[in-house]
Design a protein around this motif. Structure first.
Motif, PDB file in Angstrom:
ATOM      1  N   LEU A  31      11.407   4.908  -7.310  1.00 24.72           N
ATOM      2  CA  LEU A  31      10.208   4.619  -6.525  1.00 24.72           C
ATOM      3  C   LEU A  31      10.593   4.065  -5.156  1.00 24.72           C
ATOM      4  CD1 LEU A  31       7.125   4.657  -6.498  1.00 24.72           C
ATOM      5  CD2 LEU A  31       7.161   2.399  -7.579  1.00 24.72           C
ATOM      6  N   ALA A  32      11.591   3.198  -5.122  1.00 24.82           N
ATOM      7  CA  ALA A  32      12.073   2.656  -3.842  1.00 24.82           C
ATOM      8  C   ALA A  32      12.597   3.779  -2.956  1.00 24.82           C
ATOM      9  CB  ALA A  32      13.149   1.599  -4.079  1.00 24.82           C
ATOM     10  N   GLU A  33      13.335   4.713  -3.549  1.00 23.04           N
ATOM     11  CA  GLU A  33      13.835   5.862  -2.781  1.00 23.04           C
ATOM     12  C   GLU A  33      12.680   6.729  -2.291  1.00 23.04           C
ATOM     13  OE1 GLU A  33      16.500   7.560  -5.664  1.00 23.04           O
ATOM     14  OE2 GLU A  33      18.141   6.195  -5.094  1.00 23.04           O
ATOM     15  N   ARG A  56       0.820  -1.208   0.000  1.00 19.77           N
ATOM     16  CA  ARG A  56       0.000   0.000   0.000  1.00 19.77           C
ATOM     17  C   ARG A  56       0.858   1.264   0.000  1.00 19.77           C
ATOM     18  NH1 ARG A  56      -3.059   0.069   4.503  1.00 19.77           N
ATOM     19  NH2 ARG A  56      -2.135  -1.789   5.387  1.00 19.77           N
ATOM     20  N   ARG A  57       2.053   1.213   0.601  1.00 24.78           N
ATOM     21  CA  ARG A  57       2.980   2.352   0.515  1.00 24.78           C
ATOM     22  C   ARG A  57       3.430   2.565  -0.925  1.00 24.78           C
ATOM     23  NH1 ARG A  57       7.566   0.868   4.219  1.00 24.78           N
ATOM     24  NH2 ARG A  57       8.717   2.262   2.868  1.00 24.78           N
ATOM     25  N   VAL A  81       9.759  -3.463  -4.552  1.00 25.28           N
ATOM     26  CA  VAL A  81       8.929  -2.434  -5.188  1.00 25.28           C
ATOM     27  C   VAL A  81       8.377  -2.958  -6.507  1.00 25.28           C
ATOM     28  CG1 VAL A  81       9.085  -0.207  -6.402  1.00 25.28           C
ATOM     29  CG2 VAL A  81       9.900  -0.410  -4.052  1.00 25.28           C
ATOM     30  N   GLY A  82       9.205  -3.653  -7.265  1.00 27.24           N
ATOM     31  CA  GLY A  82       8.744  -4.226  -8.525  1.00 27.24           C
ATOM     32  C   GLY A  82       7.644  -5.252  -8.318  1.00 27.24           C
ATOM     33  N   LEU A  83       7.782  -6.081  -7.292  1.00 26.87           N
ATOM     34  CA  LEU A  83       6.749  -7.081  -6.994  1.00 26.87           C
ATOM     35  C   LEU A  83       5.450  -6.411  -6.559  1.00 26.87           C
ATOM     36  CD1 LEU A  83       8.909  -9.796  -5.177  1.00 26.87           C
ATOM     37  CD2 LEU A  83       7.857  -9.954  -7.439  1.00 26.87           C
TER      38      LEU A  83
END
Length: 178
Positions: A117-119, A97-98, A130-132
């Motif tokens: 996006l991870a950052e 959800r984040r 993040v990809g998953l």
């Protein structure tokens, strides 16, 4: 913008909506709030995600809520910000959800890499996670996972097919390639 975890709905309704890139599937709850968005050629995957999130909850058939149909119509007609305030309810892990909330912060016409996006969510080494999470997004287009591209600017996987990802990014005026 945060995505509150959705409780188990009493009613789920599957609607179909014509779009320039194929028939879309919308799943809404008893309040008419979006629970899932996908494309008809990926209906099996969408139903699997729905079972994962809502168990054996029955999904009826019906017409799309007029307000949702109008909002998606405006987006496809060129109002690229039409989906920004659209209410949606999702289940998923806190991390997922984040990620989905962070997707909604990528403006139309812009792209972001998985690393970016991870950052953005404060987990710079979680690119694979993040990809998953991106791939498990039940509300494609609304949580715009199509705006996530490879670090070199290349189009990477998209649950709706790369041809749709390319169409959506071109529709939004995004720069990509590589």
């Amino acid at each position: 913008m945060s995505l509150p975890e959705a409780s188990k709905p009493q009613i789920l309704v599957l609607s179909r909506l014509a779009t320039p890139i194929g028939e879309a599937l919308l799943v809404t709850d008893e309040d008419g709030v979006l629970r899932a968005f996908d494309f008809a050629d990926y209906e099996d995957r969408m139903r699997k995600l729905m079972r994962r999130h809502y168990g054996d909850q029955a999904i009826g058939q019906g017409a799309p809520p007029a307000a949702l149909a109008e909002t998606f119509g405006r987006y496809f007609a060129g109002d690229l910000d039409a989906l920004d305030g659209l209410e949606m309810r999702t289940n998923g892990t806190v991390f997922q959800r984040r990620v989905w909330a962070a997707l909604r912060t990528i403006p139309s016409g812009k792209t972001l890499s998985y690393k970016g996006l991870a950052e953005r969510i404060g987990s710079p080494k979680a690119m694979r996670a993040v990809g998953l999470a991106n791939g498990a997004n039940p509300v494609a287009l609304v949580a715009p996972c199509h705006r996530v591209i490879g670090a070199d600017g290349s189009l990477t996987g998209y649950g709706g097919g790369l041809h749709r990802k390319q169409w959506l990014l071109t529709h939004e005026g995004a720069q990509f390639g590589g």
